[in-house]
Write an enzyme that holds these catalytic residues in place. Structure first.
Site, PDB file in Angstrom:
ATOM      1  CB  ALA A  55      -4.620  12.358   0.002  1.00 51.67           C
ATOM      2  CG  ASP A  56      -0.413   7.578   2.461  1.00 52.90           C
ATOM      3  OD1 ASP A  56      -1.268   7.063   3.207  1.00 52.90           O
ATOM      4  OD2 ASP A  56       0.809   7.503   2.670  1.00 52.90           O
TER       5      ASP A  56
END
Length: 182
Positions: A55-56
């Site tokens: 995730a970012d």
């Protein structure tokens, strides 16, 4: 970790050594998914089977991408910029089925309205250390939540992992999170 625990998944955290490059000439949506995929691939390469989640998250305000602050002064500048404003929070998700080499990408965008902050509030908040490793220099899941007036969109995506998207993509891989509940 807390969000994955919240939905009852059994998991291991493996840090990624992927170098984020926020200057890539991509749309915000494509960039956040590219960064999430880069992180996930760097970890997936270490395994022969399993599901890897990457995730970012970053903030966009005034057409400018805002990641994590470099230091306290950078955090102060970010908080002054975002004080009293509504920003977009982009959260990218990559889910990789390592054995089947299947990659799924998704993105959530939420609007967050921050209250107007005084210089003292900004300085006091920075002293907690919380803003120093958070996109936009604030954590909605921490003490920074006291500065948030409104969130429109997926709360968990603002925290950093869009659970609704994760659930939807795990289902595409035939994984039912409710099989893991104790």
């Amino acid at each position: 970790k807390e969000l994955l625990r919240q939905i009852g998944l059994d998991f291991e955290v493996v840090p990624s050594d992927f170098e984020e490059d926020m200057s890539q000439k991509l749309s915000n949506k494509d960039l956040v998914m590219t960064l999430a995929l880069g992180k996930a691939k760097a970890v997936a390469d270490k395994f022969k089977k399993g599901i890897v989640i990457g995730a970012d998250t970053f903030v966009v305000y005034g057409g400018k991408r805002i990641g994590k602050p470099k230091d306290k002064n950078d955090a102060r500048k970010m908080l002054r910029l975002l004080s009293g404003k509504t920003m977009k929070i982009y959260s990218g998700l990559a889910v990789i089925d390592v054995q089947n080499k299947k990659e799924l990408l998704d993105c959530e965008v939420a609007l967050v309205k921050m209250s107007k902050l005084s210089n003292k509030e900004i300085d006091d908040y920075i002293k907690t250390g919380e803003p120093l490793d958070k996109a936009g220099a604030f954590a909605v899941q921490g003490i920074g939540d006291v500065f948030i007036e409104k969130i429109s969109g997926c709360y968990s995506s603002v925290v950093g992992l869009p659970l609704r998207s994760l659930y939807k993509n795990l289902k595409k891989l035939g994984i039912n999170i409710f099989d893991f509940e104790n």
